[in-house]
Design an enzyme around this catalytic site. Sequence first.
Site, PDB file in Angstrom:
ATOM      1  N   TRP A 105       0.833  -1.255   0.120  1.00 53.68           N
ATOM      2  CA  TRP A 105      -0.512   0.075   0.087  1.00 53.68           C
ATOM      3  C   TRP A 105       1.137   0.875  -0.095  1.00 53.68           C
ATOM      4  CZ3 TRP A 105      -4.000  -1.155  -2.075  1.00 53.68           C
ATOM      5  CH2 TRP A 105      -4.823  -2.347  -2.094  1.00 53.68           C
ATOM      6  N   ASP A 174      -1.576   6.510   6.216  1.00 47.91           N
ATOM      7  CA  ASP A 174      -2.683   6.014   5.729  1.00 47.91           C
ATOM      8  C   ASP A 174      -2.895   4.319   6.764  1.00 47.91           C
ATOM      9  OD1 ASP A 174      -4.359   3.527   4.696  1.00 47.91           O
ATOM     10  OD2 ASP A 174      -2.784   3.174   3.079  1.00 47.91           O
ATOM     11  N   LYS A 198     -12.372  -0.904   6.222  1.00 51.55           N
ATOM     12  CA  LYS A 198     -12.035  -2.704   7.075  1.00 51.55           C
ATOM     13  C   LYS A 198     -12.265  -2.025   8.674  1.00 51.55           C
ATOM     14  CE  LYS A 198      -8.234  -3.212   3.907  1.00 51.55           C
ATOM     15  NZ  LYS A 198      -9.113  -2.637   3.136  1.00 51.55           N
TER      16      LYS A 198
HETATM   17  N1  PLP Z   1      -4.255   1.159   1.942  1.00 51.93           N
HETATM   18  C1  PLP Z   1      -4.907   0.094   3.083  1.00 51.93           C
HETATM   19  C2  PLP Z   1      -3.361  -0.138   4.607  1.00 51.93           C
HETATM   20  C3  PLP Z   1      -5.050  -1.112   2.757  1.00 51.93           C
HETATM   21  O1  PLP Z   1      -5.200  -1.727   3.092  1.00 51.93           O
HETATM   22  C4  PLP Z   1      -6.136  -0.085   0.833  1.00 51.93           C
HETATM   23  C5  PLP Z   1      -7.508  -1.662   0.368  1.00 51.93           C
HETATM   24  O2  PLP Z   1      -7.215  -2.337   0.689  1.00 51.93           O
HETATM   25  C6  PLP Z   1      -5.439   0.778   0.134  1.00 51.93           C
HETATM   26  C7  PLP Z   1      -5.279   1.347   1.323  1.00 51.93           C
HETATM   27  C8  PLP Z   1      -7.019   0.412  -0.553  1.00 51.93           C
HETATM   28  O3  PLP Z   1      -8.378   0.875  -0.262  1.00 51.93           O
HETATM   29  P1  PLP Z   1      -9.053   1.525  -1.579  1.00 51.93           P
HETATM   30  O4  PLP Z   1      -9.746   0.196  -1.995  1.00 51.93           O
HETATM   31  O5  PLP Z   1      -9.915   1.723  -0.377  1.00 51.93           O
HETATM   32  O6  PLP Z   1      -9.386   2.093  -1.917  1.00 51.93           O
END
Ligand code: PLP
Length: 368
Positions: A105, A174, A198
């Site tokens: 990520w 994040d 989540k």
């Molecule tokens: N950041 C983290 C830590 C994630 O686990 C995820 C997705 O699973 C994301 C960002 C991306 O999120 P999204 O699917 O809402 O774009």
Amino acid sequence: DKKQTIHFGAGPAKLPQSVLFQAQKELLDYNGSGISVLEMSHRSSDFTKIMNTTENLLRELLSIPDNYKVLFLQGGGTGQFSAVPLNLIGIKEDRCADYLVTGTWSSNAAKEAEKYGKVNVVHPKLDTYTKIPDPSSWSLTPGSSYVYYCCNETVHGVEYNFTPETHGAVLVSDMSSNFLSRPVDVSKFGLIFAGAQKNVGCAGVAVVIVREDLIGHALTECPIVLNYQVQAQNNSLYNTPACFSIYIMSLVLEWIKNNGGVDGMETLNKKKSSMIYDIINSSNHFYTCPVDVACRSRMNVPFRVGKKQGDETLEKDFLDGASKLGMISLKGHRYTHTHTQSGFVACYVTISGDVLENPSAVRNRICN
Ligand code: PLP
């Protein structure tokens, strides 16, 4: 007779049952309005109340200081990979940002930021995403606009158990997959974001908590829906927000508040993750977790079955057996950065998952 399903998915993740019941009860007629939240104007008084309740609960749960704005935006966590550089990289003349790349990520976020400025990865590149590089090996760039990290790398099960020291530079995190899972001192951050699906609801909305002085520096090419200043001036209603997802978030936040707030969540998360790690540690290497002990996630526990690099046949048997016992979404991502770790099985332990609601049943089934 069908066993009760135990859902380990990282996100969209299990929601507390009481939240689902309440949403079901209110689905056709919200608060006597005669309509559903699904149908409601985002400018109605009922929805205004939902927005205010959601923001106030978040402020209360995280003790968010008054000089921070709370935004509810669309585009998920990935939308914020773009929004963060689009809004913040222009704060300083050099248009550069420091990134800690400890998993999929943060790697995706760094790649996105490269479109808008210079990205410096501040530590020696990792061969495997199983550890957090020692802070003594980081070299932060003087004049960078912000320092970015992903607090819990969902795919790899790597979680920071400390807040990076940036010596005054703006810190961005994040927290999509460990949001509200433990206390956080918001004042140490310039910006925190989290997709809702989540830990705090369903897909469709991302929370952005941003210090006011960082707003108003967006690059001219920043799309207006991602512009923090525009959204802050319009209370996240510049365009139609994800109304239903925000409503579900308000119910989950209420649930968290009624279950001990972030301190309560931390206690529960320690309990349920250690339950899984204890099984791994006492399995005589039948289960192995590739992650450094110091940064093992309380939210997502990746493990291999059979031997250190995993035995793919046994892992398939494990997943089939688990599924027969009603345990679903245990299959993790494939590690793509190193062939030695392909096809691993991850057990995702999520904040409001069944592990929390019925820990002994889960333990019994795993041990069987
Ligand atoms: N950041 C983290 C830590 C994630 O686990 C995820 C997705 O699973 C994301 C960002 C991306 O999120 P999204 O699917 O809402 O774009």
